[in-house]
Motif scaffolding. Structure first.
Motif, mmCIF file in Angstrom:
data_model
loop_
_atom_site.group_PDB
_atom_site.id
_atom_site.type_symbol
_atom_site.label_atom_id
_atom_site.label_comp_id
_atom_site.label_asym_id
_atom_site.label_seq_id
_atom_site.Cartn_x
_atom_site.Cartn_y
_atom_site.Cartn_z
ATOM 1 N N THR A 1 0.856 -1.184 0.000
ATOM 2 C CA THR A 1 0.000 0.000 0.000
ATOM 3 C C THR A 1 0.887 1.227 0.000
ATOM 4 N N ILE A 2 0.838 2.021 -1.056
ATOM 5 C CA ILE A 2 1.762 3.138 -1.214
ATOM 6 C C ILE A 2 1.634 4.159 -0.088
ATOM 7 N N GLU A 3 0.446 4.246 0.520
ATOM 8 C CA GLU A 3 0.232 5.204 1.607
ATOM 9 C C GLU A 3 0.851 4.727 2.917
ATOM 10 N N ASP A 4 1.184 3.453 3.023
ATOM 11 C CA ASP A 4 1.743 2.884 4.252
ATOM 12 C C ASP A 4 3.204 2.510 4.007
ATOM 13 N N GLU A 5 4.108 3.332 4.520
ATOM 14 C CA GLU A 5 5.539 3.134 4.247
ATOM 15 C C GLU A 5 6.105 1.858 4.851
ATOM 16 N N ASN A 6 5.365 1.238 5.786
ATOM 17 C CA ASN A 6 5.838 0.005 6.411
ATOM 18 C C ASN A 6 5.205 -1.252 5.823
ATOM 19 N N SER A 7 4.377 -1.088 4.773
ATOM 20 C CA SER A 7 3.702 -2.252 4.164
ATOM 21 C C SER A 7 4.610 -2.926 3.138
ATOM 22 N N VAL A 8 5.833 -3.214 3.563
ATOM 23 C CA VAL A 8 6.840 -3.776 2.656
ATOM 24 C C VAL A 8 6.530 -5.243 2.346
ATOM 25 N N ILE A 9 6.543 -5.567 1.063
ATOM 26 C CA ILE A 9 6.414 -6.970 0.642
ATOM 27 C C ILE A 9 7.813 -7.567 0.724
ATOM 28 N N LYS A 10 8.047 -8.448 1.682
ATOM 29 C CA LYS A 10 9.409 -8.872 2.004
ATOM 30 C C LYS A 10 10.027 -9.808 0.964
ATOM 31 N N ASP A 11 9.178 -10.606 0.306
ATOM 32 C CA ASP A 11 9.705 -11.562 -0.679
ATOM 33 C C ASP A 11 8.835 -11.546 -1.934
ATOM 34 N N ASP B 1 15.460 1.189 1.490
ATOM 35 C CA ASP B 1 15.929 2.559 1.695
ATOM 36 C C ASP B 1 17.413 2.572 2.042
ATOM 37 N N ALA B 2 17.914 3.725 2.467
ATOM 38 C CA ALA B 2 19.354 3.896 2.670
ATOM 39 C C ALA B 2 19.922 3.018 3.783
ATOM 40 N N SER B 3 19.039 2.472 4.622
ATOM 41 C CA SER B 3 19.512 1.591 5.687
ATOM 42 C C SER B 3 19.668 0.144 5.210
ATOM 43 N N LEU B 4 19.377 -0.093 3.940
ATOM 44 C CA LEU B 4 19.388 -1.453 3.380
ATOM 45 C C LEU B 4 20.714 -2.170 3.606
ATOM 46 N N ILE B 5 21.819 -1.440 3.470
ATOM 47 C CA ILE B 5 23.129 -2.095 3.533
ATOM 48 C C ILE B 5 23.635 -2.285 4.965
ATOM 49 N N LYS B 6 22.853 -1.850 5.948
ATOM 50 C CA LYS B 6 23.225 -2.089 7.342
ATOM 51 C C LYS B 6 22.813 -3.501 7.745
ATOM 52 N N SER B 7 23.675 -4.181 8.454
ATOM 53 C CA SER B 7 23.370 -5.554 8.870
ATOM 54 C C SER B 7 22.215 -5.601 9.862
ATOM 55 N N THR B 8 21.929 -4.462 10.515
ATOM 56 C CA THR B 8 20.849 -4.414 11.499
ATOM 57 C C THR B 8 19.476 -4.227 10.858
ATOM 58 N N ASN B 9 19.434 -3.855 9.585
ATOM 59 C CA ASN B 9 18.152 -3.603 8.920
ATOM 60 C C ASN B 9 17.505 -4.911 8.469
ATOM 61 N N LYS B 10 16.256 -5.115 8.871
ATOM 62 C CA LYS B 10 15.533 -6.337 8.507
ATOM 63 C C LYS B 10 14.323 -6.060 7.615
ATOM 64 N N LEU B 11 14.054 -4.784 7.329
ATOM 65 C CA LEU B 11 12.860 -4.439 6.559
ATOM 66 C C LEU B 11 13.246 -3.964 5.153
ATOM 67 N N TYR B 12 13.115 -4.886 4.193
ATOM 68 C CA TYR B 12 13.403 -4.600 2.792
ATOM 69 C C TYR B 12 12.765 -5.702 1.957
ATOM 70 N N THR B 13 12.819 -5.542 0.642
ATOM 71 C CA THR B 13 12.264 -6.559 -0.265
ATOM 72 C C THR B 13 13.392 -7.400 -0.862
ATOM 73 N N THR B 14 13.254 -8.707 -0.781
ATOM 74 C CA THR B 14 14.198 -9.627 -1.411
ATOM 75 C C THR B 14 13.525 -10.250 -2.625
ATOM 76 N N LEU B 15 14.246 -10.284 -3.740
ATOM 77 C CA LEU B 15 13.708 -10.856 -4.982
ATOM 78 C C LEU B 15 14.380 -12.184 -5.305
ATOM 79 N N THR B 16 13.582 -13.143 -5.737
ATOM 80 C CA THR B 16 14.094 -14.454 -6.137
ATOM 81 C C THR B 16 13.366 -14.906 -7.402
ATOM 82 N N ILE B 17 13.947 -15.884 -8.084
ATOM 83 C CA ILE B 17 13.298 -16.401 -9.307
ATOM 84 C C ILE B 17 12.672 -17.769 -9.042
#
Length: 260
Positions: free
Chosen positions: A193-203, A244-260
């Motif tokens: 949901t674009i209005e919710d910045e925390n509605s990240v689709i993790k995979d 976001d910019a915190s993606l490369i920090k080892s402490t960041n757990k909220l991002y999207t991972t892509l797989t095939i």
């Protein structure tokens, strides 16, 4: 023989436009251990400077049309102003960086985009990445910093999508390294949901990607970005993440991972 890990990070969006966010990101990037490459865009800054010069950038479907005059502007901004400021800040953080375009050391060869329905002017599509020379830089503890300018080896510079540059470099370098490709922008990942910045689709895998397009959850500029991601995965890149910019920090757990 086990391949060493290479981090390739593409930075764009409001992270580049926000001085504080960029400074923080470059500090974190400098602290990444091992081999790394940075790729940056910078369209908004080019648009601002073009406007200050009395030039009106032409956009079609969200993509820049690069005529001769605007090619001069984007070259000055991407390969000059932004590239050298980023390189200088990395040096400040003890990361020995080298600012590059595709023309430097013949790192990336491209051709002017063939006109089909729309003429994008001096837009470039990549033909080859010189993984051998890029590896020379890496093995000598130099971190390449690529802007979104390539060339055709006939003396013509070309404006090339930075997401595509990151993907193509990742594919080429995957023959030599275990490549992790990261796309960093202003959002925490692909949002449900674009209005919710925390509605990240993790995979997201390929099937889910197609479903999200059908549901119009993924649209506009996110489609070509994810297309580049999946293209990289299909051609040998080990891992792709978006956040976001915190993606490369080892402490960041909220991002999207892509797989095939």
């Amino acid at each position: 023989m086990k391949k060493e890990t290479l981090h390739i990070v593409k930075i764009g969006g409001n992270v580049i436009n926000n001085e504080e966010a960029l400074t923080s990101f470059l500090k974190d990037f400098s602290e990444l251990e091992g081999f790394k490459i940075l790729v940056h865009g910078g369209g908004n800054r080019a648009t601002e400077i073009a406007s200050e010069m009395g030039l009106k950038p032409k956009m079609i479907q969200g993509r820049r049309v690069t005529d001769e005059t605007n090619l001069e502007v984007v070259t000055m901004v991407y390969a000059g102003l932004l590239n050298k400021n980023i390189t200088a800040q990395l040096q400040q953080n003890n990361c020995n960086a080298l600012g590059l375009s595709g023309a430097d050391a013949n790192c990336m060869l491209a051709h002017k985009r063939i006109v089909k329905d729309i003429d994008y002017g001096f837009a470039g599509d990549i033909d080859a990445v010189n993984s051998e020379i890029i590896n020379v830089f890496l093995q000598n503890n130099i971190t390449p910093v690529f802007c979104a300018i390539t060339h055709d080896k006939k003396g013509q510079l070309l404006n090339t999508n930075a997401d595509t540059i990151a993907s193509e470099i990742a594919i080429a370098m995957s023959e030599l390294f275990h490549v992790q490709l990261n796309y960093v922008f202003e959002l925490k990942g692909v949002l449900e949901t674009i209005e919710d910045e925390n509605s990240v689709i993790k995979d997201i895998n390929l099937d889910k990607y197609e479903q999200l397009i059908e549901q119009r959850i993924i649209s506009n500029g996110m489609i070509p970005k994810l297309h580049n991601c999946f293209n990289a995965l299909k051609k040998g890149v080990q891992k792709v993440k978006i956040g976001d910019a915190s993606l490369i920090k080892s402490t960041n757990k909220l991002y999207t991972t892509l797989t095939i």
